[in-house]
Structure formats: C-alpha cells, structure tokens
Design a protein around this motif. Structure first.
Motif, PDB file in Angstrom:
ATOM      1  N   SER A  85       0.818  -1.209   0.000  1.00 49.73           N
ATOM      2  CA  SER A  85       0.000   0.000   0.000  1.00 49.73           C
ATOM      3  C   SER A  85       0.860   1.271   0.000  1.00 49.73           C
ATOM      4  N   LYS A 136       4.127   5.115   2.937  1.00 51.62           N
ATOM      5  CA  LYS A 136       4.554   6.490   2.626  1.00 51.62           C
ATOM      6  C   LYS A 136       5.746   6.945   3.477  1.00 51.62           C
ATOM      7  N   GLU A 165      -0.098   4.164   0.771  1.00 52.23           N
ATOM      8  CA  GLU A 165      -0.471   4.941   1.964  1.00 52.23           C
ATOM      9  C   GLU A 165       0.285   4.421   3.200  1.00 52.23           C
ATOM     10  N   PRO A 211      -4.292   0.354   6.378  1.00 51.92           N
ATOM     11  CA  PRO A 211      -4.858   1.698   6.534  1.00 51.92           C
ATOM     12  C   PRO A 211      -6.320   1.747   6.972  1.00 51.92           C
TER      13      PRO A 211
END
Ligand SMILES: CC(C)(COP(=O)(O)OP(=O)(O)OC[C@H]1O[C@@H](n2cnc3c(N)ncnc32)[C@H](O)[C@@H]1OP(=O)(O)O)[C@@H](O)C(=O)NCCC(=O)NCCS
Length: 183
Positions: A30, A35, A32, A101
């Motif tokens: 992912s 990051k 997200e 997330p």
C-alpha cells in the motif's frame, strides 16, 4: 524463543504463516501505509519472499528476528510487527510496525506497540528497544509516545528513499521504564 504468541485487549500477536502473504501485501503493497517507511510499496512476490524469510528466521538458533502478524478482532491479519536484535548493543532490539490503513485511528497502533514491547521485555528479556520514524510521521511519533517510548534524537541522513537521503527520529524505551509504566 519460538513460537511467540501474545494477546492484548483487542489484538493478538502470533508467528507469520504462509497464508498471511495477502494480508501483509495489503500493508506493504500500500502506498499509503508505506509512505513514511524506508522502502517503496512491495510487489506481491516481494511480500511472499518477506513472509518466507520471516518464517525461516523464526527457526534460527539463536533467533535474532521476530517478524510477527497482528490479528484483529475479526481474526484477520491487520498488521505486521518486527523486533530485530541489534548486533551492536547488548540486549537491545529495533522495532518496526505497520497496520492496514482501513483500521487506523482505533487505538490498534498503540496496542500493537505494547504487544511488541511486552514480547521484548517479557519473553526476550531485552534491556532497550528503539524505533526510527520519518520526521513527518506524526502518527508513528504519537503512537510510540503513547506506548511510553521517549524521543531521543535524530539520525541525520539515515536512509535513502526515492534517491534522496532522509533523516530518522529515534524513539526508545528501557526495561525499567516499561516495568514502571506499562508492563
Ligand atoms: C503508525 C500507525 C501504526 C498508527 O496506528 P493507529 O492504529 O492509527 O494508531 P492509534 O489509533 O493507536 O493512535 C495512536 C496515536 O497516534 C495518533 N495518530 C494516529 N494517526 C494519526 C495521524 N494521521 N496524524 C496524527 N496523529 C495520529 C492518535 O491520535 C494517537 O495519539 P494520542 O494517543 O496522543 O491521541 C499507523 O498509522 C500505520 O500503520 N502507519 C503506516 C506505517 C508506519 O508509519 N509505521 C511506523 C513506522 S516507524
């Protein structure tokens, strides 16, 4: 120590198994979730390799790495945690953690860190655990602080991401602090 297994109020920590690869990919694949991590999103193949290597490392004697699954109330894998003995410090380990997330913001981050610290200071008898976060990773800073970890300082240009050096901020907790506050 193998296998490791610990439970908190809502979450459970256990050893990784082959069929965890999809669950880990939902986190490590992912953009997200990765990051602020030290690496770009992983491919499914890379994640399968990580799970396999983690399972292999669980059989090492002595064992130096504990890469574990965090299981949520619905019994699905919601997180990945890791403690790795620090070869340069006596009874010390680095810690990493990441959650899927869609489960962020429910207090699971703090419970995950507490489960990892419980493992570190309980079964593994460590003296010091530290984690390094990206300077902009406020969620990680607050999560580690809520679990009793003290911000110690900055390692300048610690990692390379996207071809650029990035600082890391170190948080740590000592065994006596864990026993006094959170154990
Ligand atoms: C860091 C992470 C595990 C936090 O998980 P979480 O379940 O959302 O955290 P919690 O709900 O337990 O909240 C813990 C604290 O962080 C704060 N927080 C959570 N998300 C936040 C955000 N986006 N911005 C600011 N603060 C945030 C909460 O308010 C809480 O602080 P408080 O106790 O002072 O109120 C999650 O964001 C994640 O997996 N991030 C990607 C991977 C990562 O960065 N891992 C850490 C590597 S060092």
């Amino acid at each position: 120590m193998t296998p490791v297994s610990r439970s908190g109020p809502r979450l459970h920590l256990r050893e990784l198994q082959h069929d965890d690869a999809d669950g880990v990919f939902a986190i490590y694949g992912s953009p997200e979730a990765t990051k602020h991590l030290s690496f770009e999103p992983r491919t499914e193949d890379q994640v399968r390799g990580i799970v396999q290597r983690s399972m292999d490392s669980a059989r090492d004697v002595p064992r130096s790495e504990y890469a574990v699954a965090i299981i949520g109330p619905e019994r699905d894998l919601i997180g990945f945690g890791r403690l790795a003995h620090d070869p340069h410090q006596f009874r010390a380990a680095t810690m990493g953690f990441a959650l899927r997330p869609d489960v962020w913001g429910r207090g699971y981050g703090v419970e995950t860190v507490r489960l990892l610290l419980g493992l570190a200071f309980g079964e593994l008898d460590l003296h010091r655990v530290w984690g390094a976060r990206a300077p902009g990773n406020t969620a990680s800073a607050r999560t580690m602080a809520a679990a009793g970890m003290v911000e110690e300082g900055t390692i300048r240009e610690h990692i390379i991401k996207g071809g650029r050096w990035r600082d890391s901020v170190v948080h740590a907790i000592l065994e006596r602090e864990w026993q006094a506050g959170c154990g």
